[in-house]
Design an enzyme around this catalytic site. Structure first.
Site, PDB file in Angstrom:
ATOM      1  N   LYS A  11      47.076  53.651  36.773  1.00 27.03           N
ATOM      2  CA  LYS A  11      47.132  54.556  37.761  1.00 27.03           C
ATOM      3  C   LYS A  11      48.673  55.097  37.334  1.00 27.03           C
ATOM      4  CE  LYS A  11      45.502  52.790  41.675  1.00 27.03           C
ATOM      5  NZ  LYS A  11      45.563  51.890  43.207  1.00 27.03           N
ATOM      6  N   TYR A  51      38.894  59.286  46.213  1.00 26.85           N
ATOM      7  CA  TYR A  51      39.219  58.053  47.760  1.00 26.85           C
ATOM      8  C   TYR A  51      39.085  58.143  49.685  1.00 26.85           C
ATOM      9  CZ  TYR A  51      42.299  55.167  45.138  1.00 26.85           C
ATOM     10  OH  TYR A  51      42.696  54.061  43.573  1.00 26.85           O
ATOM     11  N   PHE A  59      47.508  54.766  54.927  1.00 23.16           N
ATOM     12  CA  PHE A  59      48.053  55.364  54.216  1.00 23.16           C
ATOM     13  C   PHE A  59      47.203  56.697  53.208  1.00 23.16           C
ATOM     14  CE2 PHE A  59      44.872  51.887  53.376  1.00 23.16           C
ATOM     15  CZ  PHE A  59      43.960  51.989  52.660  1.00 23.16           C
ATOM     16  N   ARG A  87      38.424  43.031  38.738  1.00 21.87           N
ATOM     17  CA  ARG A  87      38.489  42.483  40.281  1.00 21.87           C
ATOM     18  C   ARG A  87      39.434  41.339  39.729  1.00 21.87           C
ATOM     19  NH1 ARG A  87      38.566  45.525  43.660  1.00 21.87           N
ATOM     20  NH2 ARG A  87      38.739  44.944  45.987  1.00 21.87           N
ATOM     21  N   THR A  93      45.296  43.703  45.288  1.00 20.71           N
ATOM     22  CA  THR A  93      45.683  44.155  46.300  1.00 20.71           C
ATOM     23  C   THR A  93      47.435  44.309  45.728  1.00 20.71           C
ATOM     24  OG1 THR A  93      43.523  45.104  46.710  1.00 20.71           O
ATOM     25  CG2 THR A  93      45.673  46.801  47.333  1.00 20.71           C
ATOM     26  N   ARG A 104      48.289  43.222  38.322  1.00 20.72           N
ATOM     27  CA  ARG A 104      49.306  43.908  38.839  1.00 20.72           C
ATOM     28  C   ARG A 104      50.221  42.858  39.621  1.00 20.72           C
ATOM     29  NH1 ARG A 104      44.423  44.809  43.127  1.00 20.72           N
ATOM     30  NH2 ARG A 104      44.011  47.261  42.828  1.00 20.72           N
ATOM     31  N   GLU A 128      31.273  55.905  41.543  1.00 24.01           N
ATOM     32  CA  GLU A 128      32.767  56.316  40.817  1.00 24.01           C
ATOM     33  C   GLU A 128      32.699  56.322  39.153  1.00 24.01           C
ATOM     34  OE1 GLU A 128      35.386  53.112  43.544  1.00 24.01           O
ATOM     35  OE2 GLU A 128      35.188  53.006  41.535  1.00 24.01           O
TER      36      GLU A 128
HETATM   37  P1  CMP Z   1      42.635  50.871  45.471  1.00 24.98           P
HETATM   38  O1  CMP Z   1      41.240  50.142  44.782  1.00 24.98           O
HETATM   39  O2  CMP Z   1      43.102  51.954  44.707  1.00 24.98           O
HETATM   40  O3  CMP Z   1      42.152  51.533  46.709  1.00 24.98           O
HETATM   41  C1  CMP Z   1      43.064  51.973  47.572  1.00 24.98           C
HETATM   42  C2  CMP Z   1      44.491  51.951  47.232  1.00 24.98           C
HETATM   43  O4  CMP Z   1      45.096  52.039  48.553  1.00 24.98           O
HETATM   44  C3  CMP Z   1      44.833  50.959  46.964  1.00 24.98           C
HETATM   45  O5  CMP Z   1      44.255  50.663  45.671  1.00 24.98           O
HETATM   46  C4  CMP Z   1      46.639  50.924  46.978  1.00 24.98           C
HETATM   47  O6  CMP Z   1      46.476  50.653  45.747  1.00 24.98           O
HETATM   48  C5  CMP Z   1      46.306  52.506  47.771  1.00 24.98           C
HETATM   49  N1  CMP Z   1      47.396  51.308  49.358  1.00 24.98           N
HETATM   50  C6  CMP Z   1      48.174  51.638  49.275  1.00 24.98           C
HETATM   51  N2  CMP Z   1      48.484  51.104  50.832  1.00 24.98           N
HETATM   52  C7  CMP Z   1      47.621  50.371  51.058  1.00 24.98           C
HETATM   53  C8  CMP Z   1      47.959  49.869  52.306  1.00 24.98           C
HETATM   54  N3  CMP Z   1      48.717  49.499  53.096  1.00 24.98           N
HETATM   55  N4  CMP Z   1      46.330  48.845  51.910  1.00 24.98           N
HETATM   56  C9  CMP Z   1      45.361  48.105  51.416  1.00 24.98           C
HETATM   57  N5  CMP Z   1      45.424  49.522  50.303  1.00 24.98           N
HETATM   58  C10 CMP Z   1      46.904  49.999  50.437  1.00 24.98           C
END
Ligand code: CMP
Length: 140
Positions: A11, A51, A59, A87, A93, A104, A128
């Site tokens: 990213k 997305y 968000f 993963r 996340t 991460r 994807e």
């Molecule tokens: P990603 O795996 O790219 O999929 C969706 C993205 O939304 C996630 O990673 C996060 O970077 C982003 N995101 C931002 N805010 C939130 C949140 N509150 N909960 C989950 N994902 C979030």
């Protein structure tokens, strides 16, 4: 173990800090092969389409804004159980919950600027991967 392919995105927070090589080193150390890779700057329409599943989440707008704030690196990763393996190496996340040694935990700035995306299922991985890559661009 089945050989799988999954979609990874490095990213904008990570490309901005010149971390592409360090992220790739984590992926390769986990046994994942980078069988396709391209750097691109997503348009708003592309980020919204990618997305779309999160369209109704609070968000969503910030996510699209962030994902279009700089270059990303889209990748196809291949290996045994690649979806789950990626993963695992990505970590949770929210980097506050990510295990030590994960991408991460090591690099993410926040739940939004969390350095990498990875497909969450084999079905989604197929969709994807085809969002970003033609078959001829994937060389296993
Ligand atoms: P990603 O795996 O790219 O999929 C969706 C993205 O939304 C996630 O990673 C996060 O970077 C982003 N995101 C931002 N805010 C939130 C949140 N509150 N909960 C989950 N994902 C979030």
């Amino acid at each position: 173990m089945t050989t799988e392919r999954t979609l990874s995105i490095i990213k904008p927070d990570a490309t901005r800090r010149n971390l592409t090589g360090k992220v790739n080193a984590h992926l390769e150390a986990a046994g994942l092969r980078i069988v396709a890779q391209k750097r691109l700057w997503l348009s708003r329409a592309q980020a919204e389409a990618f997305y779309a599943v999160h369209r109704d989440r609070p968000f969503f707008n910030d996510l699209v804004k962030f994902m279009t704030s700089g270059p990303v690196v889209a990748q196809v990763l291949e290996g045994p159980n690649a979806v789950a393996k990626n993963r695992e190496v990505m970590g949770a996340t929210n980097p506050a919950n990510a295990a030590p040694g994960t991408i991460r935990k090591d690099f993410a700035e926040s739940i939004e600027a969390n350095s990498v995306h990875g497909s969450d299922s084999l079905d989604n991985a197929k969709d994807e991967i085809s969002f970003f890559f033609a078959r001829t661009e994937i060389v296993g």
